[in-house]
Design an enzyme around this catalytic site. Structure first.
Site, PDB file in Angstrom:
ATOM      1  CB  SER A 199      -0.971  -0.023   1.174  1.00  0.00           C
ATOM      2  OG  SER A 199      -1.893   1.046   1.093  1.00  0.00           O
ATOM      3  CG  HIS A 200       0.233   3.694   3.377  1.00  0.00           C
ATOM      4  ND1 HIS A 200      -0.560   2.582   3.527  1.00  0.00           N
ATOM      5  CD2 HIS A 200       0.631   4.054   4.612  1.00  0.00           C
ATOM      6  CE1 HIS A 200      -0.633   2.288   4.818  1.00  0.00           C
ATOM      7  NE2 HIS A 200       0.069   3.159   5.494  1.00  0.00           N
ATOM      8  CG  ASP A 233      -2.314   4.296  -1.666  1.00  0.00           C
ATOM      9  OD1 ASP A 233      -3.060   4.266  -2.656  1.00  0.00           O
ATOM     10  OD2 ASP A 233      -2.310   3.415  -0.788  1.00  0.00           O
ATOM     11  CG  ASP A 286      -2.671  -0.312  -2.736  1.00  0.00           C
ATOM     12  OD1 ASP A 286      -2.638   0.825  -2.226  1.00  0.00           O
ATOM     13  OD2 ASP A 286      -3.373  -1.234  -2.283  1.00  0.00           O
ATOM     14  CG  ASP A 339      -5.809   1.165  -1.137  1.00  0.00           C
ATOM     15  OD1 ASP A 339      -4.922   2.027  -0.971  1.00  0.00           O
ATOM     16  OD2 ASP A 339      -5.880   0.122  -0.448  1.00  0.00           O
ATOM     17  NE  ARG A 340      -3.927   3.653   2.781  1.00  0.00           N
ATOM     18  CZ  ARG A 340      -3.715   3.585   4.092  1.00  0.00           C
ATOM     19  NH1 ARG A 340      -3.504   4.692   4.784  1.00  0.00           N
ATOM     20  NH2 ARG A 340      -3.708   2.424   4.722  1.00  0.00           N
ATOM     21  CB  THR A 350      -8.954   0.481  11.505  1.00  0.00           C
ATOM     22  OG1 THR A 350      -9.275   1.701  12.171  1.00  0.00           O
ATOM     23  CG2 THR A 350      -7.979   0.765  10.373  1.00  0.00           C
ATOM     24  CD  GLU A 398     -10.285   1.992   6.382  1.00  0.00           C
ATOM     25  OE1 GLU A 398     -10.506   0.962   7.014  1.00  0.00           O
ATOM     26  OE2 GLU A 398      -9.262   2.168   5.700  1.00  0.00           O
ATOM     27  CE  LYS A 400      -7.402   1.813   2.116  1.00  0.00           C
ATOM     28  NZ  LYS A 400      -7.616   0.710   3.055  1.00  0.00           N
ATOM     29  NE  ARG A 402      -2.456   4.466  11.571  1.00  0.00           N
ATOM     30  CZ  ARG A 402      -1.421   4.665  10.770  1.00  0.00           C
ATOM     31  NH1 ARG A 402      -0.709   5.770  10.891  1.00  0.00           N
ATOM     32  NH2 ARG A 402      -1.062   3.760   9.869  1.00  0.00           N
TER      33      ARG A 402
END
Length: 549
Positions: free
Chosen positions: A118-119, A283, A285, A287-288, A350, A369, A382, A502
């Site tokens: 991902s990111h 991002d 992949d 999805d963001r 999450t 999210e 997403k 977080r």
């Protein structure tokens, strides 16, 4: 090791520690995946956990990061050895995560394997990841990932076909043993789906009017080919609208996380004197997403709320929304929209996999999210570019700027002032101690006063899935105050080094004269209270967060 007449090798192996999937698959640093049998063990564990896939279709692809091509060749040969009938693989090994979900759904595939961290950063010393998506196109639910993990702990052998590598750059079909490998155009199916949801003619008019400028930062990640085809091709935006549009194995040595810190190139452009009207980033992949206006930042929570409030203006959503779902740490801004629309807003842990049952059951249409992820029932992931297109469609219909749209939204609903503070690469033991002492103090907090805030409730979020009844415990510590403000503490499951703490902070502001206040100022007292209650600086050893969004 034994080799069958059809060149299927059965290779002896043994369990390797640490192969438990997190919130979105198994993520480790590249050298870990390059260890002998590491990837093979996990892939075989996926196959061992599945029933009835013989002769069926599998979708595979990834975000193009380092080790993507090598891993795909291994997976293809193992899929052939394990009896899949066909594999659809993205050209050059590229498939954005939402596009993989689209392809699984469109072609009724048995499931899919998505290669992405991902990111997270890429490169030889960066991160790599793998996850299994089920037949609805969404990430495997916990019961499936738990089963996969169980198989990694008992594995004794894996199967792989002895064969030459497949040419992943050439479109078309090739035989790999008894299995057909079809290399497909990575963008076609996804672009077709987007055109069915959004008014491309109206968006094209906006982008070619000469009065509207946009900038799309693909961060040298997977969405480059998608963004160029859709924005600069189908929608007629000028060449150069997409920046950093060539996917690179190391993401150009950048961190492909679309936030105010890591997407600094885009932020500088959108906060300059002669800024474009609209900016967006996606991002690793795809999805963001991050949405920006001229000198204006839209929080992901507000983005979901605005999309929900304006969905009736968009072709694919004119029929109304069944419901909205948001992750627990996401602000309560979407809840206010849902209340006005007379629909339910679900609060989940999450992890996008928790939205799947709600979408499949027709209980929710939009999901989001706070971690820059937004999507709908069109796929089961997403979807970054979907969110960008949704905003462009809203702007094209309303004829207002990003800032005007959001400020009008706040006038109607009030503003949920919101911020997330990330403390990255924290000593894992100390981070766990912080969470345990917080959990131990939950019973003592209700009724206590901290400055101007009185604690109304304090709990460790537990979720009972309304569709299948499954229960997920210990999903994050929530502390809510009588004025509606709240703070949430949780450890992230997406990093590969140490722990990421977080801290989420939220306060509701109805007074329109205060809607322009800097969130860090408006939340200042809550930030201090969070440190007082949890000992954030003490346990993390940090005076300030690594990232503030």
């Amino acid at each position: 090791m034994t080799t069958a007449p059809n060149n299927i090798k059965t290779v002896s192996t043994q369990p390797i520690d640490g192969q438990k999937p997190g919130t979105s698959g198994l993520r480790k640093q590249v050298p870990v995946f390059q260890q002998p049998n590491y990837l093979e063990n996990f892939v075989q564990a996926i196959f061992n956990s599945l029933d009835g896939y013989a002769g069926h279709t599998l979708v595979v692809g990834g975000d193009g990061r380092y080790y993507n091509r090598q891993a795909l060749q291994i997976i293809l040969k193992m899929a052939a050895a394990n009896g899949f009938g066909k594999v659809l693989v993205g050209q050059a090994g590229i498939l954005a995560t939402p596009a993989a979900s689209c392809v699984i759904r469109k072609y009724n595939a048995f499931g899919g394997i998505v290669l992405s961290a991902s990111h997270n950063p890429g490169g030889p010393d960066g991160d790599f990841g793998i996850k299994y998506n089920v037949s609805n196109g969404g990430p495997a639910p916990e019961k499936v990932t738990d089963d996969i993990y169980s198989h990694t702990q008992n594995i004794t052998e894996y199967k792989i076909l002895e064969a030459n590598d497949i040419d992943l750059d050439r479109l078309g079909s090739t035989q790999l043993g008894e299995m057909t490998v079809e290399v497909i155009d990575s963008v076609d199916d996804y672009a077709e789906l987007m055109a069915s949801l959004f008014d491309f003619d109206q968006i094209k008019t906006l982008l070619t009017s000469g009065n509207f400028r946009m900038c799309m930062d693909s961060m040298h990640a997977v969405t480059g080919p998608y963004a160029k085809r859709i924005f600069e091709g189908l929608l007629g935006a000028p060449a150069g609208t997409v920046m950093n549009g060539t996917p690179l194995e190391d993401f150009g040595k950048g961190h492909p996380d679309p936030n105010l810190v890591y997407a600094h190139d885009l932020v500088e452009i959108l906060f300059a004197k002669d800024a474009p009207d609209f900016g967006a980033a996606s991002d690793g992949d795809g999805d963001r997403n991050m949405i920006l206006g001229n000198n204006f930042f839209v929080t992901p929570s507000d983005s979901l709320a605005v999309i929900a409030a304006n969905a009736h203006l968009v072709k694919g959503y004119k029929g109304g929304l069944a419901g909205i779902a948001r992750s627990m740490p996401t602000s309560q801004a979407p809840d206010l929209v849902a209340k006005k629309l007379g629909i339910e807003c679900f609060e989940t842990p999450t992890g996008w996999k928790f939205f799947g049952n709600l979408l499949d059951a027709g209980k929710a249409t939009l999901c989001g999210e706070e971690s820059f992820g937004t999507g709908s029932n069109h796929v089961r992931e997403k979807d970054g570019l979907w969110a960008v297109l949704f905003w462009l469609n809203i702007i094209a219909v309303r004829g207002q700027s990003v800032e005007e749209i959001l400020k009008e939204h706040w006038q109607t609903y009030g503003r949920n002032v919101y911020s997330r503070h990330d403390y990255e690469a924290v000593n894992a033991e100390k981070a766990s101690k912080l969470m345990e002492q917080l959990r131990g103090a939950l019973g003592t907090l209700p009724g206590r006063t901290f400055g101007n805030y009185e604690v109304q409730y304090a709990d460790d979020f537990s979720y009972t899935d309304p569709i299948d009844g499954s229960i997920s415990n210990r999903q994050g510590v929530r502390i809510g105050f009588k004025d509606g403000s709240r703070m949430v503490f949780r450890l992230s499951g997406t990093g590969t080094q140490g722990a990421t703490l977080r801290l989420y902070l939220e306060s509701y502001e109805a007074d329109t004269s205060k809607h322009g206040e800097d969130p860090q100022v408006a939340l200042g007292e809550l930030i201090a209270i969070a440190d007082e209650i949890a000992g954030v600086r003490e346990y993390t050893g940090m005076d300030k967060p690594t990232v503030i969004t």
